[in-house]
Design a protein around this motif. Structure first.
Motif, PDB file in Angstrom:
ATOM      1  N   GLY A   1       0.828  -1.201   0.000  1.00  0.00           N
ATOM      2  CA  GLY A   1       0.000   0.000   0.000  1.00  0.00           C
ATOM      3  C   GLY A   1       0.858   1.245   0.000  1.00  0.00           C
ATOM      4  O   GLY A   1       1.778   1.372  -0.810  1.00  0.00           O
ATOM      5  N   LYS A   2       0.569   2.102   0.966  1.00  0.00           N
ATOM      6  CA  LYS A   2       1.316   3.365   1.055  1.00  0.00           C
ATOM      7  C   LYS A   2       2.700   3.120   1.642  1.00  0.00           C
ATOM      8  O   LYS A   2       2.843   2.752   2.799  1.00  0.00           O
ATOM      9  N   ARG A   3       3.697   3.338   0.836  1.00  0.00           N
ATOM     10  CA  ARG A   3       5.095   3.111   1.231  1.00  0.00           C
ATOM     11  C   ARG A   3       5.508   4.037   2.384  1.00  0.00           C
ATOM     12  O   ARG A   3       6.419   3.707   3.137  1.00  0.00           O
ATOM     13  N   ALA A   4       4.821   5.178   2.530  1.00  0.00           N
ATOM     14  CA  ALA A   4       5.155   6.111   3.614  1.00  0.00           C
ATOM     15  C   ALA A   4       4.953   5.451   4.974  1.00  0.00           C
ATOM     16  O   ALA A   4       5.716   5.709   5.908  1.00  0.00           O
ATOM     17  N   TYR A   5       3.922   4.598   5.097  1.00  0.00           N
ATOM     18  CA  TYR A   5       3.705   3.889   6.361  1.00  0.00           C
ATOM     19  C   TYR A   5       4.873   2.960   6.652  1.00  0.00           C
ATOM     20  O   TYR A   5       5.313   2.843   7.793  1.00  0.00           O
ATOM     21  N   PHE A   6       5.381   2.286   5.614  1.00  0.00           N
ATOM     22  CA  PHE A   6       6.519   1.397   5.807  1.00  0.00           C
ATOM     23  C   PHE A   6       7.722   2.167   6.340  1.00  0.00           C
ATOM     24  O   PHE A   6       8.417   1.703   7.246  1.00  0.00           O
ATOM     25  N   THR A   7       7.951   3.341   5.807  1.00  0.00           N
ATOM     26  CA  THR A   7       9.063   4.173   6.271  1.00  0.00           C
ATOM     27  C   THR A   7       8.919   4.512   7.748  1.00  0.00           C
ATOM     28  O   THR A   7       9.898   4.474   8.499  1.00  0.00           O
ATOM     29  N   VAL A   8       7.709   4.809   8.183  1.00  0.00           N
ATOM     30  CA  VAL A   8       7.454   5.086   9.605  1.00  0.00           C
ATOM     31  C   VAL A   8       7.786   3.852  10.438  1.00  0.00           C
ATOM     32  O   VAL A   8       8.448   3.945  11.479  1.00  0.00           O
ATOM     33  N   TYR A   9       7.340   2.667   9.995  1.00  0.00           N
ATOM     34  CA  TYR A   9       7.624   1.439  10.745  1.00  0.00           C
ATOM     35  C   TYR A   9       9.127   1.163  10.788  1.00  0.00           C
ATOM     36  O   TYR A   9       9.648   0.713  11.811  1.00  0.00           O
ATOM     37  N   GLN A  10       9.821   1.453   9.699  1.00  0.00           N
ATOM     38  CA  GLN A  10      11.280   1.290   9.692  1.00  0.00           C
ATOM     39  C   GLN A  10      11.934   2.205  10.722  1.00  0.00           C
ATOM     40  O   GLN A  10      12.814   1.770  11.467  1.00  0.00           O
ATOM     41  N   GLU A  11      11.502   3.447  10.748  1.00  0.00           N
ATOM     42  CA  GLU A  11      12.075   4.416  11.692  1.00  0.00           C
ATOM     43  C   GLU A  11      11.809   4.015  13.143  1.00  0.00           C
ATOM     44  O   GLU A  11      12.631   4.267  14.015  1.00  0.00           O
ATOM     45  N   GLU A  12      10.684   3.397  13.396  1.00  0.00           N
ATOM     46  CA  GLU A  12      10.303   3.003  14.755  1.00  0.00           C
ATOM     47  C   GLU A  12      10.801   1.617  15.149  1.00  0.00           C
ATOM     48  O   GLU A  12      10.679   1.233  16.315  1.00  0.00           O
ATOM     49  N   HIS A  13      11.317   0.855  14.203  1.00  0.00           N
ATOM     50  CA  HIS A  13      11.593  -0.558  14.455  1.00  0.00           C
ATOM     51  C   HIS A  13      12.501  -0.805  15.664  1.00  0.00           C
ATOM     52  O   HIS A  13      12.212  -1.666  16.495  1.00  0.00           O
ATOM     53  N   SER A  14      13.555  -0.086  15.767  1.00  0.00           N
ATOM     54  CA  SER A  14      14.485  -0.304  16.872  1.00  0.00           C
ATOM     55  C   SER A  14      13.815  -0.082  18.231  1.00  0.00           C
ATOM     56  O   SER A  14      13.920  -0.921  19.123  1.00  0.00           O
ATOM     57  N   SER A  15      13.120   1.033  18.386  1.00  0.00           N
ATOM     58  CA  SER A  15      12.473   1.309  19.677  1.00  0.00           C
ATOM     59  C   SER A  15      11.298   0.365  19.906  1.00  0.00           C
ATOM     60  O   SER A  15      11.044  -0.057  21.045  1.00  0.00           O
TER      61      SER A  15
ATOM     62  N   LYS B   1      11.085  -2.789  18.807  1.00  0.00           N
ATOM     63  CA  LYS B   1      11.643  -4.090  19.177  1.00  0.00           C
ATOM     64  C   LYS B   1      12.196  -4.067  20.597  1.00  0.00           C
ATOM     65  O   LYS B   1      12.016  -5.020  21.363  1.00  0.00           O
ATOM     66  N   GLN B   2      12.850  -2.986  20.966  1.00  0.00           N
ATOM     67  CA  GLN B   2      13.381  -2.866  22.321  1.00  0.00           C
ATOM     68  C   GLN B   2      12.262  -2.979  23.358  1.00  0.00           C
ATOM     69  O   GLN B   2      12.445  -3.560  24.422  1.00  0.00           O
ATOM     70  N   ALA B   3      11.093  -2.453  23.052  1.00  0.00           N
ATOM     71  CA  ALA B   3       9.965  -2.473  23.986  1.00  0.00           C
ATOM     72  C   ALA B   3       9.213  -3.792  23.992  1.00  0.00           C
ATOM     73  O   ALA B   3       8.759  -4.245  25.044  1.00  0.00           O
ATOM     74  N   VAL B   4       9.092  -4.441  22.835  1.00  0.00           N
ATOM     75  CA  VAL B   4       8.167  -5.564  22.686  1.00  0.00           C
ATOM     76  C   VAL B   4       8.851  -6.931  22.657  1.00  0.00           C
ATOM     77  O   VAL B   4       8.300  -7.913  23.158  1.00  0.00           O
ATOM     78  N   TYR B   5      10.021  -7.032  22.089  1.00  0.00           N
ATOM     79  CA  TYR B   5      10.680  -8.328  21.904  1.00  0.00           C
ATOM     80  C   TYR B   5      11.071  -8.963  23.239  1.00  0.00           C
ATOM     81  O   TYR B   5      11.628  -8.299  24.110  1.00  0.00           O
ATOM     82  N   ARG B   6      10.759 -10.247  23.354  1.00  0.00           N
ATOM     83  CA  ARG B   6      11.237 -11.073  24.472  1.00  0.00           C
ATOM     84  C   ARG B   6      11.756 -12.362  23.847  1.00  0.00           C
ATOM     85  O   ARG B   6      11.042 -13.028  23.090  1.00  0.00           O
ATOM     86  N   GLN B   7      12.986 -12.703  24.150  1.00  0.00           N
ATOM     87  CA  GLN B   7      13.623 -13.876  23.564  1.00  0.00           C
ATOM     88  C   GLN B   7      12.762 -15.119  23.784  1.00  0.00           C
ATOM     89  O   GLN B   7      12.303 -15.376  24.894  1.00  0.00           O
ATOM     90  N   GLY B   8      12.530 -15.847  22.691  1.00  0.00           N
ATOM     91  CA  GLY B   8      11.795 -17.098  22.747  1.00  0.00           C
ATOM     92  C   GLY B   8      10.278 -16.960  22.723  1.00  0.00           C
ATOM     93  O   GLY B   8       9.581 -17.974  22.711  1.00  0.00           O
ATOM     94  N   LEU B   9       9.750 -15.762  22.706  1.00  0.00           N
ATOM     95  CA  LEU B   9       8.301 -15.593  22.819  1.00  0.00           C
ATOM     96  C   LEU B   9       7.578 -15.868  21.494  1.00  0.00           C
ATOM     97  O   LEU B   9       6.648 -16.656  21.460  1.00  0.00           O
ATOM     98  N   CYS B  10       7.966 -15.234  20.437  1.00  0.00           N
ATOM     99  CA  CYS B  10       7.326 -15.459  19.123  1.00  0.00           C
ATOM    100  C   CYS B  10       8.378 -15.206  18.046  1.00  0.00           C
ATOM    101  O   CYS B  10       8.265 -14.285  17.244  1.00  0.00           O
ATOM    102  N   GLU B  11       9.390 -16.023  18.074  1.00  0.00           N
ATOM    103  CA  GLU B  11      10.573 -15.823  17.232  1.00  0.00           C
ATOM    104  C   GLU B  11      10.267 -15.777  15.739  1.00  0.00           C
ATOM    105  O   GLU B  11      10.879 -14.996  15.014  1.00  0.00           O
ATOM    106  N   ALA B  12       9.330 -16.592  15.266  1.00  0.00           N
ATOM    107  CA  ALA B  12       9.026 -16.600  13.829  1.00  0.00           C
ATOM    108  C   ALA B  12       8.441 -15.257  13.388  1.00  0.00           C
ATOM    109  O   ALA B  12       8.746 -14.781  12.284  1.00  0.00           O
TER     110      ALA B  12
END
Length: 171
Positions: free
Chosen positions: A129-143, A145-156
């Motif tokens: 769809g709108k590539r601009a949304y993807f850019t926003v998700y890319q910019e936010e990805h690090s923060s 993942k830091q907030a949501v990721y837990r090792q072993g929880l939903c690795e796939a």
């Protein structure tokens, strides 16, 4: 299908009636998130259907608790954005809240899974769809993942999400 899931799907469709997700009815997004959450059990699929009702409709946590129990209601509340004016403030607040969750609590575990599924569904949709949304998700990805990721929880889920982010950065 499980009756609780069907009840959640019916409620979510009624609550989101008239809302759109891009060019499609909002329930298309809810179905995508539920599909991704399906390996994690019925409660995860129920939360996936309801994950935006507090944020986007006048539905209360108490209403969800009465219909689906406290685990589902708490999980939905954990992943609902606060009613703040700008995206940056909303995301900073929710990332702080999500980072504090303990996966030993069932509602927190489900919330983190569904939040990752929601992001993956959004990223997939943004690629078509709108590539601009993807850019926003890319910019936010690090923060995010830091907030949501837990090792072993939903690795796939994280494997695909990380791959989409890195592959698209290289192109």
């Amino acid at each position: 299908m499980n009756n609780r899931y069907l009840k959640a799907r019916t409620l979510a469709r009624a609550k989101h009636q008239g809302q759109m997700y891009g060019n499609v009815p909002y329930y298309v997004h809810l179905e995508a998130v539920s599909h991704l959450a399906s390996p994690f059990g019925t409660d995860a699929m129920v939360v996936a259907q309801l994950h935006d009702v507090i944020e986007d409709t006048p539905t209360s946590v108490d209403e969800l608790a009465a219909d689906f129990g406290s685990i589902v209601a708490d999980a939905v509340a954990y992943i609902s954005d606060a009613k703040l004016d700008d995206r940056y403030s909303r995301k900073a607040e929710i990332h702080q809240r999500l980072a504090a969750l303990n996966v030993d609590e069932e509602a927190a575990r489900i919330a983190l899974i569904v939040k990752a599924c929601d992001r993956l569904a959004n990223v997939r949709a943004s690629l078509h769809g709108k590539r601009a949304y993807f850019t926003v998700y890319q910019e936010e990805h690090s923060s995010f993942k830091q907030a949501v990721y837990r090792q072993g929880l939903c690795e796939a889920i994280w494997w695909e999400l990380d791959n989409l982010m890195s592959r698209s950065q290289a192109s």
